[in-house]
Motif scaffolding. Structure first.
Motif, PDB file in Angstrom:
ATOM      1  N   ARG A 293      71.909  89.250   7.629  1.00  0.00           N
ATOM      2  CA  ARG A 293      71.580  87.827   7.678  1.00  0.00           C
ATOM      3  C   ARG A 293      70.946  87.560   9.032  1.00  0.00           C
ATOM      4  N   LEU A 294      69.747  87.020   9.033  1.00  0.00           N
ATOM      5  CA  LEU A 294      69.019  86.714  10.258  1.00  0.00           C
ATOM      6  C   LEU A 294      68.495  85.293  10.172  1.00  0.00           C
ATOM      7  N   GLY A 295      68.880  84.458  11.125  1.00  0.00           N
ATOM      8  CA  GLY A 295      68.420  83.080  11.134  1.00  0.00           C
ATOM      9  C   GLY A 295      68.831  82.297   9.908  1.00  0.00           C
ATOM     10  N   GLY A 296      69.974  82.646   9.309  1.00  0.00           N
ATOM     11  CA  GLY A 296      70.461  81.957   8.122  1.00  0.00           C
ATOM     12  C   GLY A 296      69.883  82.488   6.825  1.00  0.00           C
ATOM     13  N   ILE A 297      68.920  83.394   6.889  1.00  0.00           N
ATOM     14  CA  ILE A 297      68.304  83.988   5.703  1.00  0.00           C
ATOM     15  C   ILE A 297      68.973  85.332   5.429  1.00  0.00           C
ATOM     16  N   SER A 298      69.513  85.500   4.236  1.00  0.00           N
ATOM     17  CA  SER A 298      70.229  86.724   3.876  1.00  0.00           C
ATOM     18  C   SER A 298      69.316  87.682   3.135  1.00  0.00           C
ATOM     19  N   PHE A 299      69.587  88.986   3.303  1.00  0.00           N
ATOM     20  CA  PHE A 299      68.863  90.006   2.555  1.00  0.00           C
ATOM     21  C   PHE A 299      69.832  91.141   2.245  1.00  0.00           C
ATOM     22  N   PHE A 300      69.604  91.820   1.128  1.00  0.00           N
ATOM     23  CA  PHE A 300      70.477  92.921   0.743  1.00  0.00           C
ATOM     24  C   PHE A 300      69.771  93.774  -0.300  1.00  0.00           C
ATOM     25  N   THR A 301      70.218  95.013  -0.416  1.00  0.00           N
ATOM     26  CA  THR A 301      69.696  95.893  -1.453  1.00  0.00           C
ATOM     27  C   THR A 301      70.753  96.078  -2.527  1.00  0.00           C
ATOM     28  N   ARG A 302      70.285  96.142  -3.771  1.00  0.00           N
ATOM     29  CA  ARG A 302      71.107  96.518  -4.920  1.00  0.00           C
ATOM     30  C   ARG A 302      70.297  97.551  -5.688  1.00  0.00           C
ATOM     31  N   ALA A 303      70.861  98.728  -5.828  1.00  0.00           N
ATOM     32  CA  ALA A 303      70.113  99.834  -6.415  1.00  0.00           C
ATOM     33  C   ALA A 303      68.839 100.046  -5.609  1.00  0.00           C
ATOM     34  N   THR A 304      67.710 100.077  -6.283  1.00  0.00           N
ATOM     35  CA  THR A 304      66.432 100.293  -5.609  1.00  0.00           C
ATOM     36  C   THR A 304      65.684  98.986  -5.397  1.00  0.00           C
ATOM     37  N   TYR A 305      66.424  97.876  -5.305  1.00  0.00           N
ATOM     38  CA  TYR A 305      65.811  96.560  -5.226  1.00  0.00           C
ATOM     39  C   TYR A 305      66.235  95.824  -3.960  1.00  0.00           C
ATOM     40  N   LEU A 306      65.281  95.107  -3.366  1.00  0.00           N
ATOM     41  CA  LEU A 306      65.543  94.271  -2.200  1.00  0.00           C
ATOM     42  C   LEU A 306      65.571  92.814  -2.629  1.00  0.00           C
ATOM     43  N   TYR A 307      66.654  92.113  -2.246  1.00  0.00           N
ATOM     44  CA  TYR A 307      66.818  90.693  -2.507  1.00  0.00           C
ATOM     45  C   TYR A 307      66.740  89.943  -1.177  1.00  0.00           C
ATOM     46  N   VAL A 308      66.095  88.790  -1.187  1.00  0.00           N
ATOM     47  CA  VAL A 308      66.071  87.911  -0.015  1.00  0.00           C
ATOM     48  C   VAL A 308      66.479  86.517  -0.465  1.00  0.00           C
ATOM     49  N   ASP A 309      67.571  86.009   0.088  1.00  0.00           N
ATOM     50  CA  ASP A 309      68.110  84.696  -0.275  1.00  0.00           C
ATOM     51  C   ASP A 309      67.663  83.687   0.784  1.00  0.00           C
ATOM     52  N   PHE A 310      66.795  82.758   0.396  1.00  0.00           N
ATOM     53  CA  PHE A 310      66.226  81.807   1.339  1.00  0.00           C
ATOM     54  C   PHE A 310      67.078  80.557   1.525  1.00  0.00           C
ATOM     55  N   VAL A 311      68.205  80.457   0.822  1.00  0.00           N
ATOM     56  CA  VAL A 311      69.034  79.246   0.919  1.00  0.00           C
ATOM     57  C   VAL A 311      70.228  79.538   1.821  1.00  0.00           C
ATOM     58  N   PRO A 312      70.256  79.005   3.060  1.00  0.00           N
ATOM     59  CA  PRO A 312      71.404  79.231   3.946  1.00  0.00           C
ATOM     60  C   PRO A 312      72.667  78.599   3.380  1.00  0.00           C
ATOM     61  N   ARG A 313      73.803  79.175   3.721  1.00  0.00           N
ATOM     62  CA  ARG A 313      75.068  78.612   3.273  1.00  0.00           C
ATOM     63  C   ARG A 313      75.352  77.321   4.021  1.00  0.00           C
ATOM     64  N   GLY A 314      75.829  76.310   3.298  1.00  0.00           N
ATOM     65  CA  GLY A 314      76.192  75.049   3.915  1.00  0.00           C
ATOM     66  C   GLY A 314      77.634  75.060   4.401  1.00  0.00           C
ATOM     67  N   SER A 315      78.177  73.877   4.642  1.00  0.00           N
ATOM     68  CA  SER A 315      79.528  73.770   5.195  1.00  0.00           C
ATOM     69  C   SER A 315      80.603  73.629   4.124  1.00  0.00           C
ATOM     70  N   GLY A 316      80.210  73.443   2.860  1.00  0.00           N
ATOM     71  CA  GLY A 316      81.191  73.251   1.806  1.00  0.00           C
ATOM     72  C   GLY A 316      81.538  74.537   1.081  1.00  0.00           C
ATOM     73  N   ASN A 317      82.271  74.392  -0.009  1.00  0.00           N
ATOM     74  CA  ASN A 317      82.686  75.558  -0.793  1.00  0.00           C
ATOM     75  C   ASN A 317      81.605  76.057  -1.749  1.00  0.00           C
ATOM     76  N   LEU A 318      80.636  75.190  -2.062  1.00  0.00           N
ATOM     77  CA  LEU A 318      79.619  75.549  -3.047  1.00  0.00           C
ATOM     78  C   LEU A 318      78.341  75.987  -2.346  1.00  0.00           C
ATOM     79  N   GLU A 319      77.814  77.125  -2.770  1.00  0.00           N
ATOM     80  CA  GLU A 319      76.621  77.706  -2.160  1.00  0.00           C
ATOM     81  C   GLU A 319      75.601  78.021  -3.256  1.00  0.00           C
ATOM     82  N   PHE A 320      74.337  77.679  -3.004  1.00  0.00           N
ATOM     83  CA  PHE A 320      73.274  77.993  -3.947  1.00  0.00           C
ATOM     84  C   PHE A 320      72.478  79.205  -3.448  1.00  0.00           C
TER      85      PHE A 320
END
Length: 278
Positions: free
Chosen positions: A65-92
């Motif tokens: 996670r860099l600057g609130g932007i998350s990235f990870f690999t699953r199998a041979t695939y790269l995912y980038v999550d552009f939605v930073p986590r907020g302060s509540g329990n629900l995350e998109f």
């Protein structure tokens, strides 16, 4: 090698994790500090999708996670999550996916299947969207619902694969994390035809029966993992992991001669290795 990365990627996507208690010495569960985890190990997996032959190969993965932007690999695939986590329990969760599919792109152990034409590497791109709920059992757990959609843009199956997934993970202590996942896959007609059909000419060459596969519900998968810290805790330092999964092919995919005659609809995977979080 890349075919086994989903085992380690599933583990790394769960870290970092921390204890169930909420005393002041523990980090804020909404902390968005930069972090990177890398992992490497060995995986035991089917020789091809639907094979009953197995092989052991090396594997590697990365998550961060860099600057609130998350990235990870699953199998041979790269995912980038552009939605930073907020302060509540629900995350998109929302972002792009890019990767390759290496099914039957090299030497096959089964003598009959190996006589079929070697397939091209599928270059798949797409996107994922989902929602994650934190705090079901403690402030650091995560229950996620995600939908992945990818399409081959290369010269392979030229079709679409849709994967809904449910993940749940929770720390048992500052040093131990466990998780489970359940997913399914739908594949288009191009995918079914490319990987599971056998033309009359291929039947003569290979000795397998001709077969015309249609797309649809392809498989379901159940996965489990355990991550144990060796140095520090699960927020940083060295850890050891073990993960495994069982999947089962369905429909025309299961009935293809490369599965029904020469392989198995039941598919197992296991992986062990080390991960380091910075």
């Amino acid at each position: 090698m890349l075919k086994s990365m989903f085992a380690i990627g599933a583990l790394l996507a769960a870290a970092p994790a921390i204890a169930q208690s909420t005393d002041a010495s523990l980090p804020d569960p909404n902390d968005q500090s930069d972090t990177v985890t890398i992992g490497a190990g060995a995986a035991y997996l089917p020789d091809y999708e639907g094979s009953d032959d197995y092989r052991i190969i090396p594997a590697a993965a990365i998550r961060g996670r860099l600057g609130g932007i998350s990235f990870f690999t699953r199998a041979t695939y790269l995912y980038v999550d552009f939605v930073p986590r907020g302060s509540g329990n629900l995350e998109f969760d929302l972002g792009p996916i890019a990767g390759v599919r290496l099914n039957r792109t090299g030497k096959i152990k089964d003598d009959f299947v190996d006589l079929l034409p070697e397939l091209n590497t599928a270059v798949e791109v797409g996107a994922f969207a989902g929602v994650t709920y934190h705090g079901l059992t403690n402030p650091y757990d995560a229950l996620s619902f995600r939908l992945d959609v990818v399409k081959d843009v290369g010269n392979a199956h030229e079709s679409t694969v849709i994967t809904p997934t449910i993940d749940f993970g929770t720390p048992l202590s500052r040093r131990t994390y466990v998780g489970a996942s359940l997913s399914a896959e739908w594949a288009g007609g191009g995918y079914a035809d490319y990987y599971y059909s056998i033309t009359p000419a291929e039947a003569i060459t290979s000795g397998l029966a001709p077969y015309d596969a249609d797309g649809g519900f392809k498989s379901w998968r159940l996965g489990l993992l355990v991550n144990q810290s060796i140095t520090g805790d699960l927020t940083g330092g060295l850890s050891i992991f073990g993960t495994g999964s069982y999947s089962h092919l369905a429909g025309d995919f299961k009935d293809s001669p490369i599965v029904d005659d020469r392989g198995s609809a039941s598919q197992w995977l296991a992986a062990v290795g080390l991960a380091y979080t910075f």
